[in-house]
Design a protein around this motif. Sequence first.
Motif, PDB file in Angstrom:
ATOM      1  N   THR A 120       4.878 -94.930 -50.719  1.00  0.00           N
ATOM      2  CA  THR A 120       5.219 -95.662 -49.501  1.00  0.00           C
ATOM      3  C   THR A 120       5.989 -96.940 -49.821  1.00  0.00           C
ATOM      4  OG1 THR A 120       3.290 -94.781 -48.352  1.00  0.00           O
ATOM      5  CG2 THR A 120       4.253 -96.789 -47.460  1.00  0.00           C
ATOM      6  N   THR A 153      -3.366-102.815 -45.867  1.00  0.00           N
ATOM      7  CA  THR A 153      -4.178-101.613 -46.008  1.00  0.00           C
ATOM      8  C   THR A 153      -3.674-100.549 -45.050  1.00  0.00           C
ATOM      9  OG1 THR A 153      -6.100-102.934 -46.608  1.00  0.00           O
ATOM     10  CG2 THR A 153      -6.531-100.708 -45.854  1.00  0.00           C
ATOM     11  N   THR A 154      -3.563 -99.336 -45.529  1.00  0.00           N
ATOM     12  CA  THR A 154      -3.137 -98.206 -44.709  1.00  0.00           C
ATOM     13  C   THR A 154      -4.213 -97.129 -44.752  1.00  0.00           C
ATOM     14  OG1 THR A 154      -0.825 -98.659 -45.237  1.00  0.00           O
ATOM     15  CG2 THR A 154      -1.335 -96.474 -44.347  1.00  0.00           C
ATOM     16  N   ARG A 155      -4.628 -96.667 -43.596  1.00  0.00           N
ATOM     17  CA  ARG A 155      -5.662 -95.629 -43.471  1.00  0.00           C
ATOM     18  C   ARG A 155      -5.006 -94.250 -43.496  1.00  0.00           C
ATOM     19  NH1 ARG A 155     -10.782 -94.816 -44.224  1.00  0.00           N
ATOM     20  NH2 ARG A 155     -11.530 -93.080 -43.035  1.00  0.00           N
ATOM     21  N   VAL A 156      -5.601 -93.313 -44.258  1.00  0.00           N
ATOM     22  CA  VAL A 156      -5.118 -91.932 -44.343  1.00  0.00           C
ATOM     23  C   VAL A 156      -6.285 -91.017 -44.003  1.00  0.00           C
ATOM     24  CG1 VAL A 156      -4.025 -90.182 -45.793  1.00  0.00           C
ATOM     25  CG2 VAL A 156      -3.472 -92.593 -46.137  1.00  0.00           C
ATOM     26  N   GLU A 203      -8.332 -94.967 -47.666  1.00  0.00           N
ATOM     27  CA  GLU A 203      -7.262 -95.924 -47.414  1.00  0.00           C
ATOM     28  C   GLU A 203      -6.688 -96.399 -48.734  1.00  0.00           C
ATOM     29  OE1 GLU A 203      -9.536 -98.712 -45.170  1.00  0.00           O
ATOM     30  OE2 GLU A 203     -10.318 -99.723 -46.950  1.00  0.00           O
ATOM     31  N   GLN A 252       9.880 -97.918 -49.028  1.00  0.00           N
ATOM     32  CA  GLN A 252      10.181 -99.123 -48.248  1.00  0.00           C
ATOM     33  C   GLN A 252      11.121-100.051 -49.022  1.00  0.00           C
ATOM     34  OE1 GLN A 252       6.310-100.707 -47.285  1.00  0.00           O
ATOM     35  NE2 GLN A 252       6.074 -99.366 -45.495  1.00  0.00           N
ATOM     36  N   SER A 271      -0.055 -92.152 -52.864  1.00  0.00           N
ATOM     37  CA  SER A 271       0.620 -92.282 -51.562  1.00  0.00           C
ATOM     38  C   SER A 271       1.048 -93.723 -51.323  1.00  0.00           C
ATOM     39  CB  SER A 271      -0.309 -91.835 -50.429  1.00  0.00           C
ATOM     40  OG  SER A 271      -0.589 -90.475 -50.531  1.00  0.00           O
ATOM     41  N   GLY A 272       0.215 -94.681 -51.728  1.00  0.00           N
ATOM     42  CA  GLY A 272       0.568 -96.088 -51.596  1.00  0.00           C
ATOM     43  C   GLY A 272       1.805 -96.442 -52.398  1.00  0.00           C
ATOM     44  N   SER A 284      -1.147-100.197 -56.361  1.00  0.00           N
ATOM     45  CA  SER A 284      -1.747 -99.489 -55.236  1.00  0.00           C
ATOM     46  C   SER A 284      -3.165 -99.079 -55.620  1.00  0.00           C
ATOM     47  CB  SER A 284      -0.917 -98.252 -54.885  1.00  0.00           C
ATOM     48  OG  SER A 284      -1.526 -97.531 -53.826  1.00  0.00           O
ATOM     49  N   ASP A 300      -4.553 -99.940 -50.500  1.00  0.00           N
ATOM     50  CA  ASP A 300      -4.016-101.299 -50.435  1.00  0.00           C
ATOM     51  C   ASP A 300      -2.852-101.362 -51.407  1.00  0.00           C
ATOM     52  OD1 ASP A 300      -5.865-102.452 -48.660  1.00  0.00           O
ATOM     53  OD2 ASP A 300      -7.289-102.806 -50.268  1.00  0.00           O
ATOM     54  N   THR A 301      -1.768-101.996 -50.981  1.00  0.00           N
ATOM     55  CA  THR A 301      -0.610-102.099 -51.858  1.00  0.00           C
ATOM     56  C   THR A 301      -0.136-103.545 -51.948  1.00  0.00           C
ATOM     57  OG1 THR A 301       0.807-101.531 -49.984  1.00  0.00           O
ATOM     58  CG2 THR A 301       0.232 -99.752 -51.477  1.00  0.00           C
TER      59      THR A 301
END
Length: 162
Positions: free
Chosen positions: A72, A96-99, A105, A76, A68-69, A136, A107-108
């Motif tokens: 994303t 960091t993006t929380r899912v 989560e 973008q 997913s990272g 990611s 990190d990318t």
Amino acid sequence: GTAAAMTSTTNNQPNQPGRQRGAALNVGPILLMVLTVLAVSTMRTASLELIMAGNVQFRENAFQLASSGLDTVLQQARDNVVPLNAVAGWQQNLGTTRVEPLNGEFDTSISYLGAGSPYSGYSASQFLFQHFQVDSEGRTDQRGARSLQSQGIYIVTQRAAE
């Protein structure tokens, strides 16, 4: 005479009630102990298999988070949300993006690896290929499952006239 013969044959019966009770008292606890050991062993095996199945699921969730990272960041980059800087050593941590559905989560980050042309003497040499790499890392909340994925991106631009 016949009464004495009957008496002697009734006294010589091999199955006497006193001996049967003693054998049952000895064999019963042994069988009970064997069945108990088998039951405990089966329960431990089932518990271990349940833990192993959970670990596989958590690793799969970490893999999905990392994927997913990547998706994303690639989206973008296509939409010019992430500014790509073609300068040697450039790197940008995208955070960091929380899912929540996956209980984890990711990190990318994106970095510039260099530029060049793939072939000389062909029309492709008229173009400049700028190579970026997206990393990611997905992490789950359960048992520290992690997955790291990387993917390269080429941005193709027209070479400046010499």
